[in-house]
Design an enzyme around this catalytic site. Structure first.
Site, mmCIF file in Angstrom:
data_model
loop_
_atom_site.group_PDB
_atom_site.id
_atom_site.type_symbol
_atom_site.label_atom_id
_atom_site.label_comp_id
_atom_site.label_asym_id
_atom_site.label_seq_id
_atom_site.Cartn_x
_atom_site.Cartn_y
_atom_site.Cartn_z
ATOM 1 N N TYR A 60 47.389 39.093 35.826
ATOM 2 C CA TYR A 60 48.220 39.134 37.017
ATOM 3 C C TYR A 60 47.447 38.601 38.225
ATOM 4 C CZ TYR A 60 50.623 41.173 41.068
ATOM 5 O OH TYR A 60 51.251 41.359 42.285
ATOM 6 N N CYS A 61 48.054 37.678 38.967
ATOM 7 C CA CYS A 61 47.489 37.144 40.210
ATOM 8 C C CYS A 61 46.114 36.523 39.924
ATOM 9 C CB CYS A 61 47.427 38.251 41.261
ATOM 10 S SG CYS A 61 46.917 37.706 42.903
ATOM 11 N N LEU A 62 45.070 36.927 40.645
ATOM 12 C CA LEU A 62 43.743 36.378 40.398
ATOM 13 C C LEU A 62 43.272 36.682 38.982
ATOM 14 C CD1 LEU A 62 41.822 37.215 43.717
ATOM 15 C CD2 LEU A 62 43.069 35.145 43.112
ATOM 16 N N GLY A 91 45.115 36.561 36.441
ATOM 17 C CA GLY A 91 45.696 35.517 35.614
ATOM 18 C C GLY A 91 44.902 34.229 35.672
ATOM 19 N N LEU A 136 51.053 36.158 35.131
ATOM 20 C CA LEU A 136 52.051 36.692 36.045
ATOM 21 C C LEU A 136 51.662 36.351 37.482
ATOM 22 C CD1 LEU A 136 52.340 40.274 34.456
ATOM 23 C CD2 LEU A 136 53.334 38.112 33.643
#
Length: 583
Positions: free
Chosen positions: A314-316, A318, A342
């Site tokens: 998720y985010c960083l 990811g 994500l």
């Protein structure tokens, strides 16, 4: 020995690479002081942008005439509003949505604000010769300045505040003053001591049952307790962003992504990052990959005996997962059954408003600011994100808290949002320079070990999610993953923003999403074409993700043990563990 000051042919040896001279140290100290006084924003960046704009506007008489015409049209719109001859266009602005703003003189003031805001946007845009980066920055800065003067921000020009003051006999302002004093006192205390974690963590938030089964200097690995009689043989590893605590994906039980996946018959593992201090200043991006993702993969395999696992970032987290997955595939490591990203970017060229704050000057100033403490503090990062959405995150709360005397009731996502973490100096510098400023990952210059990696090396199927209102990772930027992968990919575009779009539990009202598969050999569709072709569906994207995982998983088997009975991966403590509670 020759005296260099008297012999023009003498040379002075440069210091070894990486070694700072006294003069450089002085400069860094001064730059750090400047950064503290400007909230980490480089004055040179704004100066360059203003000079670029001002010079080109000065030699653009056509644009000047256009702005004069625009000012006349704006004045006419204000007069029409004052005379009741036209509708107030500000009705769609949430700041002016109340009916009280539709009568004199408030409708005139709100219309004047809108026209002023629009004129400055016109003035900063489409000036022939100005670079797009400078144009966007000047438009953003003028938007901030004009919004500061909005009539909704002042008690004497806000009819809602005036009405509340009359009906409550000024008690709203008394409460607002108390709220302001409380917030100032809290800010002063947090500047002296580390802010403790919210008391809800481990009690009402991050309460999905589990055990910490591994810990190193960077992570705790949480294994969650199965709730089904059997589980798919491929466990799931979730890699959250390290900029915030992991429990955005394990909020209250009703909207916990972890609890949902456990309920779908999966063994779920989660990384919980440490909150680094000065002692972690030399941790870099590769340390996060190696001590974070790779150590976790080894631990999960040792406990579950699974040959392959699903990885979700998720985010960083990811972005880091994409790096790890590419390096694994490059080196013949096929332990990933799938990769899910994500709201994560692998290319930073369309990274939205965050790019306004990224330039060589800006990154250098941040590096000098971090050199003192060894990390970027959470309040510095929070301030940057607040500026990106100043209307919603600064001015609207200020009016409610200090002028109307209202305190917003905290909810789980809001509590999580205030629980930020620090970032080590080296890691954050490498992230900003390599992934953002230089875009090394997308351009094939990012090295893991002594060799470059490419996202196209990933061989596992990919599930990617973008959110419609994302100001951190705009969905067009997330969608660009299609350009870099050579595997089957499923892309989801969901309603909501960077956080709320991901935390989109089943049953959440007014949610919708689009989903479509793209085969490895399919022709590319640009994002707007994709948007037009794919029909939206009501509800949460989570069940669709579970179905996609099922299609890439084996038949259910007996659940694995909770940690190992002996050795390196024994249960150390109950979830949520100790790292999430660090100050």
């Amino acid at each position: 020995m020759l005296n260099p000051s008297s012999d023009p042919t003498a040379t002075i040896k440069a210091p070894p690479e990486g070694e700072s001279t006294l003069y450089e140290t002085i400069d860094r100290i001064v730059h750090a002081g400047v950064a503290r006084s400007t909230l980490g924003l480089a004055p040179s960046v704004l100066g360059e942008a203003w000079m670029d704009w001002a010079i080109h506007l000065a030699i653009s008489p056509g644009k000047q005439l256009n702005l004069m015409e625009s000012a006349l049209r704006g004045n006419m719109a204000i007069w029409h509003t004052a005379l009741g001859m036209g509708a107030n266009d500000d009705a769609e602005d949430r700041r002016f949505a109340d009916d009280a703003w539709q009568v004199l003189p408030f409708n005139v003031w709100s219309q004047a604000h809108r026209q002023t805001w629009q004129w400055w946007q016109d003035a900063m845009s489409q000036v022939h010769g100005v670079s797009p980066e400078h144009e966007n920055l000047m438009a953003f800065v003028t938007s901030l300045v004009v919004d500061t003067t909005a009539p909704s921000n002042f008690p004497a020009t806000n009819p809602e505040v005036m009405s509340a003051t009359v009906s409550e006999k000024g008690q709203n302002l008394v409460r607002g003053a108390q709220h302001l004093l409380e917030d100032l006192r809290r800010m002063g205390e947090s500047a002296k001591t580390a802010t403790p974690p919210p008391p809800e963590v481990g009690h009402t938030l991050a309460v999905t049952p589990g055990k910490v089964i591994f810990r190193n200097a960077l992570i705790e690995l949480i294994q969650y307790t199965p709730t089904t009689g059997s589980v798919h043989p491929e466990p799931i590893l979730i890699v959250p962003a390290w900029i915030m605590k992991y429990y955005i994906l394990d909020l209250s039980p009703g909207n916990s992504f972890v609890r949902f996946l456990v309920g779908q018959g999966y063994s779920v593992f989660m990384l919980s990052w440490t909150n680094p201090g000065a002692d972690k200043r030399d941790l870099g991006m590769d340390d996060y990959r190696r001590l974070g993702i790779m150590d976790a993969v080894d631990a999960i395999q040792a406990i579950t005996q699974a040959s392959r696992l699903h990885a979700v970032g998720y985010c960083l987290g990811g972005s880091l997962l994409a790096i790890a997955a590419a390096a694994m595939s490059r080196d013949g490591d096929d332990r990933l059954a799938s990769v899910s990203l994500l709201a994560a970017q692998v290319d930073s060229t369309e990274a939205g408003e965050l790019r306004l704050f990224i330039s060589d000057s800006q990154v250098t100033l941040i590096e000098d600011m971090m050199a003192d403490k060894g990390y970027l503090s959470s309040d510095q990062m929070a301030g940057t994100f607040a500026l990106l959405r100043a209307r919603d995150l600064i001015w609207t709360p200020a009016v409610k808290h200090y002028l109307l005397g209202q305190r917003r009731h905290s909810f789980d996502l809001m509590i999580w949002n205030s629980d930020a973490t620090r970032m080590p100096a080296r890691m954050h510098s490498e992230y900003l320079r390599r992934l953002f400023l230089n875009n090394d990952l997308a351009e094939g210059h990012y090295h893991v070990g002594d060799k470059a990696i490419s996202i196209s090396d990933i061989r596992a199927p990919i599930f990617a999610v973008g959110t419609e209102d994302d100001h951190v990772a705009p969905w067009h930027s997330v969608y660009k993953l299609h350009l870099f992968v050579d595997v089957d990919m499923t892309f989801v575009l969901t309603s909501g923003g960077h956080n709320a779009g991901i935390v989109s539990e089943p049953g959440h009202q007014h949610r919708h999403f689009r989903i479509a598969d793209t085969a490895a050999n399919a022709a590319f569709r640009d994002p707007d074409e994709w948007l037009a072709d794919v029909t939206p569906q009501d509800g949460s994207w989570w069940p669709a993700f579970a179905s996609w995982l099922d299609g890439h998983s084996g038949a259910p088997v007996s659940p694995p043990p909770m940690g190992a009975s002996t050795g390196r991966y024994v249960a150390l403590c109950d979830a949520p563990g100790s790292y999430v509670l660090q100050t």
